[in-house]
Structure formats: C-alpha cells, structure tokens
Write a protein that holds these residues in place. Structure first.
Motif: not given
Length: 406
Positions: A273-285, A326-341
């Motif tokens: 739980p400490l590591y999950y809390r340390a992150a803004d986004i969890f990613l899984s492909a 997401f369907a592909n890596t490009k879409e994943m990156a775009k969504q991650a950027i949106d969350y972070l910004q």
C-alpha cells in the motif's frame, strides 16, 4: 465450519493468489470459521518456524517458474491432519500438486471440494518449452479433468467464467471477485516511500506486479519517452521481481531512460500500500490478468489506474476519476500526460468509493461463505449419491471382468 485451503502459493511468496487467500482466510475467520492452510515448504520459512493453522508439505522449485513450489510428498500426511481437523470442505486454489492433494483429501473424507480458477493458462504456455509442448487444447482437457466432480468453481471475473464455460466445465460456476482489504489502505501510512526515494516533487508512475514477460511491462517502458516530452521529470517505478527483469533493465539502458525508470525489486506484502500511495498513476499493459487485483489495490490507495482495454477493465475503469483503458502505448502515454498535467480535474472520489464498496474484503468473504453453503447442498444432493453409486458399482465390474478372464 472447518475449511481447508490447499495452495501451492502462499506467503512469503508474493503474488495476487497469496494475497487473495490471506484476505479470504481473514474474512472467514472473522465470521467464526476455522481456516487451515495446506501449502508447500518455502526456503524463506525455516523448518522449525511455528505457523498457526498452516501445514507445509515438502516441495521443490517448479522447473520453469523457480519462485513457485511443487509439493513432492504429503498426500497421506495431509489426509491424516485433515481428519484430525474434521474438515467440512476443501477449497483448492491451484490445479497442481496441492490441488490434487486437496482433492484426494476431500474424496477420502467424503466432503465437497470448491476451487478458485486463478490463472488463464493459455497466456502462460510459453513457460513450457517456449510453447512448443502444450497447446490451448491441452489446457481445455486438463481443466475439465481437474474440475470433474467439484461442487463449485469460483471465477474471479466474467472473463474466467466465459473461458470455463467454453471449456464445457460441468461444475457450478459463480463469479466472485477477489476482495481488497480496505483497512490496509485507510490506515495512516507508517512511511513516506516517495520521500525515501527522493521523489517528493516528482510525478511518479508505478508498475507493481511479478516482473514477468506476460505482464508486458516492456510496453509501459516504451511509452516513457512520449510522456517525458510533456512531463520531463516523470519517474516510473517498477516494483517487483521476476524472470523479465534483466531484459527490461537492458531495454531501459538501450533507451537511455536510467534516470526515469527505477527497479525497486520485490517489496514486503505489508509495504505494498505504501508504494501504491507513492504514485500518481498505476500502469498495466498486461493482457493475462484473471482478476486484476492490482487494479483494485491501486484504486484503494487513491491512485489513478491506466490498464489495457478488455471486458473487465473497461467495466471497472469506466469513469476517468477512477481510471481509463488504452488500446496501445501511444494512447497510454497520452492518458498519463493528461492525468499528470490536470490532477485536480479528476479529484472526485464518489465513483471510486462506490466501486470499492462492491469489492471490499467483507463482501468477498460473505459471497464465498454463501457459495460454500450452496456447494455443500449440491454435493450432498447431487455429487455424493453419484460417487457412492460408482463406488458400489466398481467392485461388481471388477468381479465380472475377472470372471471372464478365469
């Protein structure tokens, strides 16, 4: 009720299966049941260690899966222990060594067996001679044979239900998603992992799982250059260990991402739980998840989830305040950027809290307990009469065959 859980995987091994079993054990015990774990020995557990209600059978490392164990003895000793414990039901959590020992125990004690189908084996055939030996057909036949005469099968997701139905499994199947112990995520953190890693003012993404090839962590790493174009100080933590780590470290080096991708190695279960809390986004492909427990754990920690599109993930992550697919890596990156910004744009926890109530450990325990009751009725009224009839008929058939030979 005296419940025997038979599993090849249990703590200190770190896996979703071990977590699921521990959660179930705690919930059933809180409801007044006695739960006994029958599992394998582990090199991290000294032989003289006292573990209440845990019985370990002699084992060796699995050939193609070194961190997992296979029991090599214990059939009759497990039966002897089970008799003394007066088990009412056996719940197998593996299709291998301890699973067969559990079925042997249940057959001899004439009690029902329930099974949880954790693993989509067609996604793991590459572990056996690089996929040249076993084919999907073999998985189908093996699964049907193993689940024959079970009083019930727990499918963690609809995907597992559809797979087992496609295999024409005859046992009653019920979808019961693994629950999350929300208490572990609601307690005040004992440590600030983000500060310990020197990431206080840095956007953090996390991949937390066994570091195996089927988890497709390489695709997550492949998306980092695109993310860094918009969020240049972002860091990806890869938490866990496994056979793909060396390959992934080479990928990071080849891409020049050493400053932005860190491998923490395996962490203790109570630190997760400490590591999950340390992150803004969890990613899984990953496209091999049977139940996606990591998605739920990340949600419980308040971390946004980005996961590969699929029937289960699309249903779970159907609101951007919780996560997206997401369907592909490009879409994943775009969504991650949106969350972070735009972190404040997705801060409403209403939907997340509703979903977490549905997958709470308490709800999980209640549903499994009800399934045990239903499986016991099914066993007494349907399976046991069939098994008793066959037991009586077998000697008669043997005598007739022997008579002809004479």
């Amino acid at each position: 009720m005296n419940i025997g859980i038979f599993t090849d995987t249990y703590f200190p091994q770190v896996s979703g299966v071990a977590t699921s079993i521990q959660t179930l054990k705690e919930q059933l015990e809180s409801r007044g049941h006695n739960v006994y774990i029958f599992t394998t020995t582990d090199p991290l557990v000294p032989e003289d260690t006292i573990e209440p209600n845990i019985y370990r059978m002699p084992s060796v490392a699995f050939v193609s899966f070194k961190e997992r164990r296979i029991a090599v003895r214990g059939l009759f000793s497990a039966l002897q222990v089970a008799r003394k414990l007066n088990l009412d039901i056996v719940h197998t959590q593996t299709e291998f060594s301890m699973g067969y020992i559990g079925k042997f125990v249940a057959r001899n004690l004439k009690i029902p067996t329930v099974h949880t189908y954790h693993t989509m084996y067609e996604d793991y055939l590459h572990y056996v001679m690089n996929g040249h030996l076993l084919k999907p057909y073999h998985v189908r036949q093996f699964t049907r044979a193993f689940l024959h005469h079970d009083a019930g099968v727990v499918a963690p997701t609809d995907r597992v239900l559809d797979t087992l139905s496609g295999y024409e499994v005859k046992a009653p199947i019920r979808v019961i998603g693994t629950g999350v112990n929300l208490n572990a995520y609601e307690q005040s953190p004992t440590r600030n992992v983000r500060r310990e890693l020197g990431l206080d003012d840095v956007p953090v993404l996390i991949s937390l799982s066994r570091v195996a090839f089927e988890k497709k962590i390489n695709r997550v790493i492949a998306g980092m250059p695109t993310i860094l174009q918009q969020v240049p100080n972002a860091v990806l933590l890869i938490v866990g260990d496994g056979p793909a780590r060396e390959s992934l470290e080479e990928q990071v080096e080849d891409m020049g991402l050493e400053k932005h991708v860190r491998f923490t190695g395996q962490v203790q279960h109570d630190e997760v739980p400490l590591y999950y809390r340390a992150a803004d986004i969890f990613l899984s492909a990953s496209d091999s998840e049977a139940q996606g427990l990591t998605y739920l754990e990340a949600m419980a920690a308040g971390t946004k989830v980005l996961a590969l599109k699929g029937e289960y993930t699309d249903k779970l992550l159907n609101d951007p305040t919780v996560g997206r697919t997401f369907a592909n890596t490009k879409e994943m990156a775009k969504q991650a950027i949106d969350y972070l910004q735009h972190p404040d744009q997705y801060g409403d926890d209403t939907i997340r809290n509703q979903k977490l109530r549905e997958v709470s450990a308490t709800c999980f325990g209640e549903r499994v307990e009800k399934f045990y009751d239903d499986a016991t009725v099914y066993y007494e009224n349907v399976l046991k009469p069939q098994l008793d009839e066959r037991a009586v008929a077998a000697p008669l058939r043997f005598r007739r065959v022997r008579g002809k030979e004479l």
